[in-house]
Write a protein that holds these residues in place. Structure first.
Motif, short mmCIF file in Angstrom:
data_model
loop_
_atom_site.label_atom_id
_atom_site.label_comp_id
_atom_site.label_asym_id
_atom_site.label_seq_id
_atom_site.Cartn_x
_atom_site.Cartn_y
_atom_site.Cartn_z
N HIS A 14 0.83 -1.21 0.00
CA HIS A 14 0.00 0.00 0.00
C HIS A 14 0.87 1.26 0.00
N ASP A 18 1.02 4.11 -2.89
CA ASP A 18 0.73 5.50 -2.50
C ASP A 18 1.87 6.41 -2.94
N ARG A 22 1.79 9.32 -5.70
CA ARG A 22 2.05 10.69 -5.23
C ARG A 22 3.10 11.35 -6.11
#
Length: 178
Positions: A14, A18, A22
């Motif tokens: 995860h 992420d 980003r």
């Protein structure tokens, strides 16, 4: 290979997604070229457990938040049902995206347990009909799917003698000898 380690690995996946997304949103090179719809996850052995959890496998212990909807496809090398009272269908009913399970006839437990390639193929049996596939490689053992198997397997796990012989022939003579 514990429940805590599985949760930590899921959290790592995860986190990585992420962070990649980003950086892509910020336009950082080379991340700006990342296709959000092209993210896939694969893993071998306990890594396959991580893949299965992220794909939506149900476990007898709490693993809420493991599934990740951002991942459109999964590959599990030497998958495993693990120790569960849940049927394969109950474990995998929530897996709705493309899933490839890869195992072979000699994909036994490398540490001497009683797990076989047929047991590993039961993950495929538990997946809902539709976007699922099983790649069964006759003669392949557990180390076949781990990469660099000759050096690592000699130290860490028992190889199936037929798989070791066949792999040496393939590596020595090219694909025509496989």
């Amino acid at each position: 290979a514990s429940a805590e380690q599985l949760r930590a690995r899921v959290a790592d996946v995860h986190f990585v997604i992420d962070e990649v997304l980003r950086r892509a949103a910020r336009g950082d090179a080379p991340w700006a070229r990342v296709r959000r719809d092209g993210i896939g996850v694969s893993g071998h052995s306990f890594g396959a457990h991580t893949v299965q959890a992220i794909a939506g496998q149900r476990f007898p212990v709490a693993a809420d938040g493991a599934a990740d909807a951002r991942i459109p496809a999964f590959v599990a090398f030497s998958p495993s049902l693990g120790a569960s009272r849940l049927s394969p269908q109950d474990q995998f009913s929530r897996v709705t995206r493309p899933f490839l399970a890869v195992t072979g006839s000699n994909d036994n437990d490398p540490l001497g347990g009683d797990k076989t390639g047929a047991d590993r193929a039961r993950v495929f049996d538990g997946l809902p009909a539709g976007q699922r596939a099983l790649l069964w490689i006759e003669g392949a053992d557990h180390a076949t799917f781990g990469g660099n198997s000759q050096r690592r397997a000699a130290r860490l796990m028992r190889r199936h003698p037929d798989a070791e012989r066949d792999e040496a022939a393939c590596l020595g003579g090219g694909l025509d000898d496989c």
